[in-house]
Structures are given as C-alpha cells and as structure tokens.
Design an enzyme around this catalytic site. Structure first.
Site, short mmCIF file in Angstrom:
data_model
loop_
_atom_site.label_atom_id
_atom_site.label_comp_id
_atom_site.label_asym_id
_atom_site.label_seq_id
_atom_site.Cartn_x
_atom_site.Cartn_y
_atom_site.Cartn_z
NE ARG A 5 -2.32 -0.98 3.32
CZ ARG A 5 -2.05 -0.12 4.26
NH1 ARG A 5 -2.56 1.09 4.20
NH2 ARG A 5 -1.32 -0.46 5.29
CB THR A 6 3.64 2.41 2.16
OG1 THR A 6 2.89 2.10 3.31
CG2 THR A 6 4.40 3.69 2.37
CE LYS A 15 23.98 -8.72 -6.79
NZ LYS A 15 23.96 -7.75 -7.88
NE ARG A 65 7.31 0.58 4.95
CZ ARG A 65 6.11 0.36 5.48
NH1 ARG A 65 5.66 -0.85 5.61
NH2 ARG A 65 5.37 1.36 5.87
CG HIS A 72 4.51 4.71 8.29
ND1 HIS A 72 4.93 5.25 7.10
CD2 HIS A 72 3.54 3.82 7.99
CE1 HIS A 72 4.22 4.70 6.12
NE2 HIS A 72 3.37 3.84 6.63
#
Lengths: 310, 150
Positions: free
Chosen positions: A51-52, A80, A101, A129
C-alpha cells in the site's frame, strides 16, 4: 535540501502549507498533472509494503513523473551485502527523490545523511512512519475542516502501534484536542506519551470500554492488533478481537463522528460499516496519495520553481 | 604510605569510587593506548573514606574523557602539563557522545551498517539517559558496550 524522517520535522505552519497544497491538488488535478515531468521517484523498499509503495508511486505518476525501485531486500543489492550508505549514493545518480522503507530503525536517516537527493522515510521498523501521520492529519483537516477543537478516541493496540504514537504527538501541537485512549490493560498507551500530554496540560482519559465513550467522540481512530508484536500466540488470540466496531455500536456514535483506520484492517471494523457515511478509512487512503503528492512536490522544490532547492 | 611519582603530561583522575578504577581503565581503553598508567586503589580519603586514583601519562589532547561523566560525575579530573596541574575539570554530561558506546537495539541500523558511528544525544539529564541518534531508543550508557578501538 530537505528530507522527511519524522512527522514532527515540519512545523505546524509548514504543515498548513503542505495541506493547502494537497487540497489544491485534490481540487485541480489537471494543474499538477505534468509538474514532475522528467523527474524520477525511487521507491527503495527493503521490506514489502504494497500500500505505501503504491501510494508513493501513484502520487508521482499523478504529477507526471516516473518511478523506479525495488520492493524487497532480496531484489536489491542489499542481498549482496551493500550498505544503505552505498545504495543511496547510487540511487542519487538515478533518481530525483527517494522514498525508503527499511526494517532497521534509523536506516532512512543514514540514507539522508549520504544522499544527494531528498529522502522520505516510508517506514523504518517500529520507529517512524511519517507519511501515515501526515495522511491522518490531512484526512482530519479535510473532513473536519480543522485540526484541533475536537475529542479523538484511539482504540485498540495503543502500546505497539507507532502510527498511534506519532498521531498523538502530532495532534498534541494543536489547540483544544482531547484524547480518549481505549485499550485493554495489556495494550495501554506508553508512559512517555501520557507524560508528554501531562507536561503540555492536554486532557486525556484511559478507558477499556468503547461503548462507554463512543457517544462523546468527534473522531474514532481504530487500530489493528498486530500478530508480529506478540511473543505469545495465546495473548494475541485473546486480544485480537477485543474491539470490533459494529453497526450496533455505531448507533451510539454522533452523526458526524468519523471512523479512521491506518489499514490494513483484519476484523476490528465490521465490513457492514463500510457504507456508513462516517466510515472515512478509504477516503484516508485517497488523502494519503494527495499528501504524498504535495510532499514530493515540496521536497523537489517545485514551489520555488527550483530543482531540489528546498 | 605508598608513593607514586609525578607525571609530566596527562591526567590524574581523583575521587574515583573505591574499586572502580579497573573498570575505568577498561572504559577508557587504556590497554590499547601507548600510555603509562598508575592505579592507586583504596587510598584514604576524608571525603569518601576510601577512593581510587588513576594517573595516566599521555598526550592531553589524545584521550576522550566523555565516558567519565557518564560513569561517575563525582570524579575529579586534574589536567597535567609540564608536571603542573593546569586545569581542574568539572565533569558534566556531554550533549553528544560519539564513537564511545554501542547501541544495543538489535533493530537499529547501527547493528548492520558498516562504519556508521554510534552517536547518542543527552535526553534526560537528571537520570543520565541518552537517546541513540538513529533508532531513538533511550539508554543508561553504563549498560552499553564500548566501541572497540581498531
């Protein structure tokens, strides 16, 4: 150059400006349809959050820009062993702005320190957030016409929910906001929050029963009890259905009370309420796009007609 | 009475709580430095009954004493140059502590990001608590590990 790490990074005045812009974008989408033409947003999502990420991408596309990025650490060079510092230096060469995020707390701040482009914290673990808080504030301001002068009930998991903590801290900056915290004993709002309210002389109540207070609320912010926050499955099962907002319960609520939820919901809001005009959680999703549009526009310095000049 | 000679340049740390000098030696990471250290334990003190004293002969610009205030604010720091006391330092909690202690929050980015300095800001002066710059968790610094000097 400016970044967004914390919902309190912007002053109340700066937020007013941002929300005015978001509302203008809502009313005049055509005027902004190409303002980011030629600009690129990188969505660097080290953990999945559909959603974000889609909200950010939708926001950039609405502004006429392009998007690129990755949606899990496995599909990025982090697999990696690349550091956040190195990744953002590379991304800075590919894009004009970045939404990040990351499961580790403070990762977007590390990125912001090394970045040549504005970085937006799109959620860092259980820490911050900020764009969810800006979404909540814009929704309230747009639908109630003001931020302040109301009683808000926050219901559910008030202990682990970062969304709730950030929203309380953000609303505490406005005049005449009364808080009613509705939660089981085990999921009460942390002491540092109640202490902050006491220090600012802001009124709050802590109750267990939603029925007892629903008639006094201008806003009801529901939250989900998150399984991942519990060490003990038994506790989760016992508490997950503690509050379920039903049509029956809504009868006692005011006609102009709004129901908000950061989504996703599980079963804490019955689907029978979705058609109630007071259910504002899907409108909230839409406001999330508008506020991200305004944020991208502002951080890119487009208001000043500049490039990354904010 | 035990006599320990004067030092030319360095620090004399006085009024250390008796028995704590060895832990201070480790906190200041004196074992990793090119300096001579004299540790006097259980010395008589009018003020404290018993106390420890640390004499450290080193370049006075080369030792970060931030850690001292965090461990014990009552320690007296005498700065020595040319064999004389040139300054008596009052210990106050520093606003920022950098590259001294390690954040122990396993969810903090400092736990995985290479070469990222561990930085803490003073958050509660009365309780002596600091907040990690990145994850904002609050800590009593004494509960944290030291950053290893390479």
């Amino acid at each position: 150059m400016r970044h967004l790490m914390n919902p309190l990074d912007f002053t109340v005045e700066e937020l007013e400006k941002l929300f005015d812009l978001a509302n203008d974008m809502e009313k005049n989408p055509d005027r902004y349809a190409n303002v980011c033409h030629g600009k690129k947003l990188a969505t660097c999502f080290y953990e999945p959050s559909t959603r974000t990420r889609l909200s950010f991408e939708s926001a950039m596309l609405n502004l006429g820009g392009s998007v690129l990025g990755f949606s899990s650490a496995d599909s990025s060079s982090a697999a990696k062993g690349e550091s956040v510092s190195d990744t953002i230096r590379v991304i800075s060469c590919y894009a004009d702005i970045c939404a990040m995020r990351h499961p580790k707390e403070g990762a977007p701040m590390v990125a912001a320190e090394r970045s040549k482009i504005p970085v937006i914290n799109a959620g860092d673990g259980g820490h911050q957030h900020p764009t969810q808080t800006l979404t909540d504030l814009l929704t309230i301001r747009s639908l109630k016409g003001k931020l302040g002068g109301f009683t808000i009930g926050l219901c559910g998991d008030l202990k682990f929910g970062r969304t709730v903590h950030s929203l309380i801290e953000a609303l505490a900056r406005y005049d005449d906001v009364n808080f009613i915290f509705i939660s089981p004993e085990e999921l009460k709002v942390p002491d540092y929050i109640t202490q902050m309210l006491k220090n600012k002389n802001i009124g709050y109540e802590e109750v267990i029963s939603l029925d007892e207070v629903i008639g006094r609320l201008d806003l009801l912010y529901m939250t989900r009890v998150q399984r991942e926050r519990f060490f003990n499955e038994e506790d989760y099962i016992r508490l997950k259905d503690f509050y379920i907002l039903t049509k029956e319960k809504m009868k006692a609520a005011r006609e102009d009370m709004l129901v908000l939820h950061p989504l996703p919901r599980v079963n804490e809001i019955s689907v029978e309420i979705d058609d109630d005009p007071r259910a504002a959680y899907f409108k909230q999703v839409q406001y999330g796009v508008y506020v991200r549009m305004a944020l991208i526009y502002t951080l890119l310095g487009l208001e000043q007609g500049g490039d990354k000049a904010c | 009475m035990l006599n320990v000679g004067k030092i030319e340049e360095g620090f004399v740390l006085d009024h250390i709580k008796a028995g704590q000098s060895l832990s201070l030696y480790h906190h200041l990471q004196l074992d990793t430095r090119d300096c001579t250290v004299a540790m006097i334990m259980n010395a008589k003190s009018d003020k404290m009954g018993k106390k420890d004293i640390l004499k450290v002969e080193c370049d006075i610009n080369d030792l970060n004493l931030d850690v001292l205030a965090v461990i014990d604010r009552n320690i007296t720091v005498n700065v020595i140059k040319d064999g004389e006391i040139i300054q008596k330092k009052e210990l106050t909690l520093p606003q920022e502590i950098k590259r001294v202690f390690k954040c122990k929050n396993p969810r903090c980015i400092t736990s995985i990001e290479q070469e990222l300095p561990h930085i803490f800001f003073l958050s509660d002066e009365t309780k002596g608590l600091y907040r990690c710059k990145y994850c904002e968790e609050k800590f009593d610094m004494r509960s944290l590990e030291r950053v290893k000097i390479s």
